[in-house]
Scaffold this motif. Sequence first.
Motif, short mmCIF file in Angstrom:
data_model
loop_
_atom_site.label_atom_id
_atom_site.label_comp_id
_atom_site.label_asym_id
_atom_site.label_seq_id
_atom_site.Cartn_x
_atom_site.Cartn_y
_atom_site.Cartn_z
N LYS A 180 40.82 -9.05 34.66
CA LYS A 180 40.99 -7.60 34.56
C LYS A 180 42.06 -7.11 35.54
O LYS A 180 42.92 -6.29 35.19
CB LYS A 180 39.67 -6.90 34.84
N ASN A 181 42.01 -7.61 36.76
CA ASN A 181 42.99 -7.19 37.77
C ASN A 181 44.41 -7.60 37.40
O ASN A 181 45.37 -6.84 37.62
CB ASN A 181 42.61 -7.78 39.13
N ILE A 182 44.56 -8.79 36.83
CA ILE A 182 45.89 -9.24 36.41
C ILE A 182 46.43 -8.36 35.30
O ILE A 182 47.59 -7.93 35.32
CB ILE A 182 45.84 -10.72 35.97
N VAL A 183 45.59 -8.07 34.32
CA VAL A 183 46.02 -7.21 33.21
C VAL A 183 46.38 -5.82 33.72
O VAL A 183 47.38 -5.22 33.32
CB VAL A 183 44.93 -7.13 32.12
N GLY A 184 45.55 -5.32 34.66
CA GLY A 184 45.79 -3.98 35.19
C GLY A 184 47.07 -3.87 36.01
O GLY A 184 47.76 -2.85 35.97
N SER A 185 47.39 -4.93 36.73
CA SER A 185 48.55 -4.86 37.62
C SER A 185 49.84 -5.39 36.99
O SER A 185 50.93 -4.90 37.28
CB SER A 185 48.27 -5.65 38.91
N ALA A 186 49.72 -6.40 36.14
CA ALA A 186 50.93 -7.04 35.60
C ALA A 186 51.00 -7.06 34.08
O ALA A 186 52.01 -7.48 33.53
CB ALA A 186 51.03 -8.48 36.14
N GLY A 187 49.94 -6.65 33.42
CA GLY A 187 49.95 -6.62 31.96
C GLY A 187 49.43 -7.90 31.33
O GLY A 187 49.37 -8.95 31.97
N ARG A 188 49.05 -7.79 30.07
CA ARG A 188 48.49 -8.94 29.34
C ARG A 188 49.47 -10.10 29.25
O ARG A 188 49.07 -11.28 29.22
CB ARG A 188 48.08 -8.48 27.93
N SER A 189 50.77 -9.83 29.26
CA SER A 189 51.76 -10.89 29.13
C SER A 189 51.78 -11.82 30.34
O SER A 189 52.38 -12.89 30.29
CB SER A 189 53.16 -10.30 28.93
N SER A 190 51.10 -11.45 31.42
CA SER A 190 51.03 -12.29 32.62
C SER A 190 49.87 -13.26 32.57
O SER A 190 49.68 -14.06 33.50
CB SER A 190 50.92 -11.42 33.88
N LEU A 191 49.08 -13.22 31.51
CA LEU A 191 47.96 -14.14 31.32
C LEU A 191 48.31 -15.18 30.27
O LEU A 191 48.96 -14.87 29.26
CB LEU A 191 46.71 -13.40 30.87
N PHE A 192 47.84 -16.42 30.49
CA PHE A 192 48.08 -17.50 29.55
C PHE A 192 46.75 -18.19 29.27
O PHE A 192 46.28 -18.99 30.08
CB PHE A 192 49.11 -18.47 30.10
N ASP A 193 46.14 -17.85 28.16
CA ASP A 193 44.84 -18.42 27.80
C ASP A 193 45.08 -19.77 27.13
O ASP A 193 45.54 -19.84 25.99
CB ASP A 193 44.11 -17.47 26.85
N LEU A 194 44.77 -20.84 27.85
CA LEU A 194 44.97 -22.20 27.35
C LEU A 194 43.64 -22.89 27.07
O LEU A 194 43.56 -24.12 27.01
CB LEU A 194 45.79 -23.02 28.36
N THR A 195 42.58 -22.11 26.89
CA THR A 195 41.26 -22.68 26.64
C THR A 195 41.13 -23.24 25.23
O THR A 195 40.28 -24.11 24.99
CB THR A 195 40.17 -21.61 26.83
N GLY A 196 41.92 -22.74 24.30
CA GLY A 196 41.68 -23.06 22.90
C GLY A 196 40.58 -22.21 22.31
O GLY A 196 40.20 -22.38 21.15
N LEU A 197 40.05 -21.28 23.13
CA LEU A 197 38.97 -20.39 22.70
C LEU A 197 39.40 -18.93 22.77
O LEU A 197 38.56 -18.04 22.91
CB LEU A 197 37.73 -20.58 23.60
N SER A 198 40.68 -18.70 22.71
CA SER A 198 41.18 -17.35 22.98
C SER A 198 40.76 -16.35 21.91
O SER A 198 40.61 -15.16 22.17
CB SER A 198 42.70 -17.35 23.12
N GLY A 199 40.59 -16.83 20.67
CA GLY A 199 40.11 -15.96 19.61
C GLY A 199 40.99 -14.75 19.38
O GLY A 199 42.20 -14.77 19.59
N GLY A 200 40.36 -13.67 18.96
CA GLY A 200 41.11 -12.45 18.70
C GLY A 200 40.32 -11.51 17.81
O GLY A 200 39.22 -11.82 17.35
N PHE A 201 40.88 -10.35 17.60
CA PHE A 201 40.24 -9.35 16.74
C PHE A 201 41.34 -8.69 15.91
O PHE A 201 42.02 -7.78 16.37
CB PHE A 201 39.49 -8.30 17.57
N ILE A 202 41.53 -9.22 14.71
CA ILE A 202 42.56 -8.71 13.81
C ILE A 202 41.92 -7.71 12.86
O ILE A 202 40.96 -8.04 12.15
CB ILE A 202 43.20 -9.86 13.01
#
Length: 384
Positions: free
Chosen positions: A21-43
């Motif tokens: 949450k802090n990373i998204v708040g300070s640097a935006g979602r583009s600063s996160l890299f979800d490499l779990t293979g479980l990132s999913g989504g909501f289309i």
Amino acid sequence: MIVNNSLDEVKKRENALSIIKNIVGSAGRSSLFDLTGLSGGFIASPSELSLLETYVGPAIFEEALQKVGVEHMGGDKVIPLNRTSSGILATILTIVNKDSNVVHYLAELPAHPSIPRSCALVGANYSETDKFDEFSIPENTSLVVITGSTMDHKVIDEDEFKKVIEMAHEKNIPVMVDDASGARLRTVIFNQAKACDLGADIAITSTDKLMPGPRGGLMAGCEDLIDEIKVKVNQFGLEAQPPAVLAMLNGIKNFSEDNLINSLERKDELFELLNSNFENFEKTPTGVMITPQGLSKEINIKHNLSDDDLAFVFSFILLRDHGIITIPAVSMPGASATIRFDLSTEDAFKLNLNDLNKKIESSFKKLQKAVSNEDECREIVFIS
């Protein structure tokens, strides 16, 4: 030890989510890299979102999910669930009797903890093995379980898969397949058949694993058995709610086999880069990984941490310093502590592999410096 029990695992996960949450708040979602293979989504489109009412949503989206779900999973009918674990629990509540046997075959131990935990709830005798020559089905067995792909992406041999199903059906025992990631991993990368097409009575997948769907479960199988299990699902509130059903529907529609296939070449490149400085990374079908035991072998400083603790600390350094999300930081209690860098995700394709290699090396150096100070490691895992 730092992480000693399920409560510690919950607290650890809460801290990871706070960091995210802090990373998204300070640097935006583009600063996160979800490499779990479980990132999913909501289309979902605006018009679809407007239909997410208690009864309107299921009326429209569950019917549509039946068609695409059966195409994706095989079988006669599907049930959307709030978790894969929910489907496993509902199946065991439906089929398994107290004091009966449940036997489980998988490519590598251990099984997902939801299976033995569900058996314990009904008072069943549970056993699991990853040695095909030792697998047998004793008298008074009510359910046979197969895992298509383990938590660390070890995939079952298809001939053994079919043989276990044959052994069960010779004794008129139903077969449930935990195909959480296997429904896509086995079929796309290993060219195996769908579990239901191999003869399984029930198969369940996680709709956020290796596909752009929500955290949820989708069960497919024989219509009569699906209907029986659905009774338990509804009795215990295990069903997926309308928003998740919509996201499952669109997640399956938008699933791309190409992402899995394209990850094959990239994993070889990353593996070679890591081999310059590490000896214990391994390839997975869609990336690379290092087990807690492998990570421990890389450490050359005296410490008192468990192997799993090392993986937890490493995963938090990766997250805190580089925005890289791996499973040990965000996992539910009982999940594998193996650190996987899955290269089939959308975030992975945004990363330059040389840069990723440098981030992993940098994080490991910080781990090496921290391991001799247990208080510092505890702070890394539990304090944002």
